[in-house]
Design a protein around this motif. Structure first.
Motif, short mmCIF file in Angstrom:
data_model
loop_
_atom_site.label_atom_id
_atom_site.label_comp_id
_atom_site.label_asym_id
_atom_site.label_seq_id
_atom_site.Cartn_x
_atom_site.Cartn_y
_atom_site.Cartn_z
N ARG A 166 0.76 -1.26 0.08
CA ARG A 166 -0.04 -0.09 -0.06
C ARG A 166 0.74 1.29 -0.08
O ARG A 166 0.88 2.36 -0.79
CB ARG A 166 -0.95 -0.10 1.28
CG ARG A 166 -2.04 0.75 1.49
CD ARG A 166 -2.94 0.88 2.37
NE ARG A 166 -3.17 -0.69 2.80
CZ ARG A 166 -3.14 -0.89 4.21
NH1 ARG A 166 -3.25 0.00 5.05
NH2 ARG A 166 -3.40 -2.32 4.52
N MET A 167 1.88 1.21 0.98
CA MET A 167 2.80 2.35 1.01
C MET A 167 3.55 2.54 -0.38
O MET A 167 3.88 3.81 -0.66
CB MET A 167 3.72 2.41 2.17
CG MET A 167 3.11 2.50 3.48
SD MET A 167 2.25 4.25 3.51
CE MET A 167 3.33 5.49 3.20
N ARG A 168 4.15 1.54 -0.98
CA ARG A 168 4.79 1.50 -1.97
C ARG A 168 4.00 2.13 -3.41
O ARG A 168 4.39 2.92 -3.96
CB ARG A 168 5.36 0.44 -2.61
CG ARG A 168 6.12 0.08 -3.77
CD ARG A 168 6.81 -1.09 -3.92
NE ARG A 168 6.02 -2.29 -4.20
CZ ARG A 168 5.88 -3.29 -3.17
NH1 ARG A 168 6.69 -3.11 -2.01
NH2 ARG A 168 5.20 -4.20 -3.37
N LEU A 169 2.78 1.90 -3.35
CA LEU A 169 1.69 2.30 -4.17
C LEU A 169 1.48 3.93 -4.03
O LEU A 169 1.59 4.48 -5.22
CB LEU A 169 0.49 1.78 -4.28
CG LEU A 169 -0.75 2.32 -5.18
CD1 LEU A 169 -0.42 1.71 -6.76
CD2 LEU A 169 -1.82 2.05 -4.72
N ILE A 170 1.32 4.17 -2.86
CA ILE A 170 1.11 5.78 -2.81
C ILE A 170 2.65 6.48 -2.81
O ILE A 170 2.60 7.62 -3.39
CB ILE A 170 0.60 5.92 -1.28
CG1 ILE A 170 -0.73 5.24 -1.10
CG2 ILE A 170 0.50 7.36 -0.95
CD1 ILE A 170 -1.08 5.21 0.29
N ARG A 171 3.57 5.84 -2.53
CA ARG A 171 5.02 6.43 -2.84
C ARG A 171 5.05 6.78 -4.38
O ARG A 171 5.27 8.04 -5.02
CB ARG A 171 6.08 5.66 -2.22
CG ARG A 171 6.14 6.04 -0.79
CD ARG A 171 7.54 5.42 -0.38
NE ARG A 171 7.63 5.16 1.11
CZ ARG A 171 7.27 4.15 1.80
NH1 ARG A 171 7.34 3.00 1.00
NH2 ARG A 171 7.32 3.93 3.06
N GLU A 172 4.93 5.74 -5.14
CA GLU A 172 5.00 5.81 -6.34
C GLU A 172 4.30 6.84 -7.07
O GLU A 172 4.62 7.76 -8.14
CB GLU A 172 4.82 4.45 -7.16
CG GLU A 172 5.77 3.43 -6.85
CD GLU A 172 5.45 1.96 -7.32
OE1 GLU A 172 4.26 2.12 -8.03
OE2 GLU A 172 6.03 1.07 -7.13
N PHE A 173 3.05 7.00 -6.62
CA PHE A 173 2.08 7.78 -7.13
C PHE A 173 2.52 9.45 -6.84
O PHE A 173 2.38 10.26 -7.80
CB PHE A 173 0.65 7.59 -6.62
CG PHE A 173 -0.43 8.93 -6.86
CD1 PHE A 173 -1.29 8.39 -8.00
CD2 PHE A 173 -0.66 10.03 -6.51
CE1 PHE A 173 -2.18 9.33 -8.65
CE2 PHE A 173 -1.61 10.94 -6.60
CZ PHE A 173 -2.13 10.70 -7.74
#
Length: 179
Positions: A166-173
């Motif tokens: 979840r955090m990886r997805l948000i960081r990438e965004f």
């Protein structure tokens, strides 16, 4: 449900004409815009108006999902307090939704399921809806409706992902916003 409880408290204790709730999984991406105020002025705060709730439409609308509560505004007044109290009562009752039994207080789409049941019982005359993409655009693990220039990204439906993903997805965004 804490969101609605806090909103209710703010409506009772504060001197506010309206309370706006923004979920913690919503990221405002265009802070120079203010579609929330524009939507409030055009519906919830209109003199003599009967609208109690302002909400965004979801990316896909159905009887179960007539709105998305990621960005939600409530008008001050006794009618709104009664509506919120009814939502809390609905949340404590089992409901058959799309062939599944849910207790909105602890399962399903929580407050969205309660709002949907409320609207099925009482109709939508107390609601104003803003089209999806105006107040928020949904971002999911494998798809997004968010586009550059949209006011906010709502990272919806990520609860099934492990926290690291979840955090990886948000960081990438967020990284892609800056590039």
């Amino acid at each position: 449900w804490n969101k609605l409880a806090h909103a209710r408290n703010a409506l009772v204790a504060g001197a506010y004409e309206a309370v706006v709730c923004i979920d913690d999984d919503v990221l405002i991406t265009e802070p120079g815009q203010d579609p929330i105020f524009e939507a409030l002025a055009g519906s919830l705060l209109a003199p003599g108006g009967t609208v109690l709730v302002l909400a965004s439409r979801d990316e896909q609308i159905s009887a179960r999902v007539p709105l998305n509560t990621g960005v939600l505004a409530l008008r001050r007044g006794e009618d709104t307090l009664r509506l919120l109290d009814e939502l809390f009562r609905i949340a404590r009752r089992l409901a058959l939704v799309d062939g599944h039994i849910w207790l909105p207080r602890i399962s399903g789409l929580w407050d969205q399921d309660a709002f949907a049941q409320y609207m099925q019982i009482h109709g939508t005359r107390s609601f104003a809806f803003v089209e999806h993409g105006v107040l928020q655009s949904i971002v999911r693990a494998h798809s997004t409706n968010w586009r550059p220039g949209d006011f906010a990204a709502h990272f919806s439906g990520l609860g099934d992902l492990d926290p690291e993903r979840r955090m990886r997805l948000i960081r990438e965004f967020v990284h892609n916003l800056r590039t």
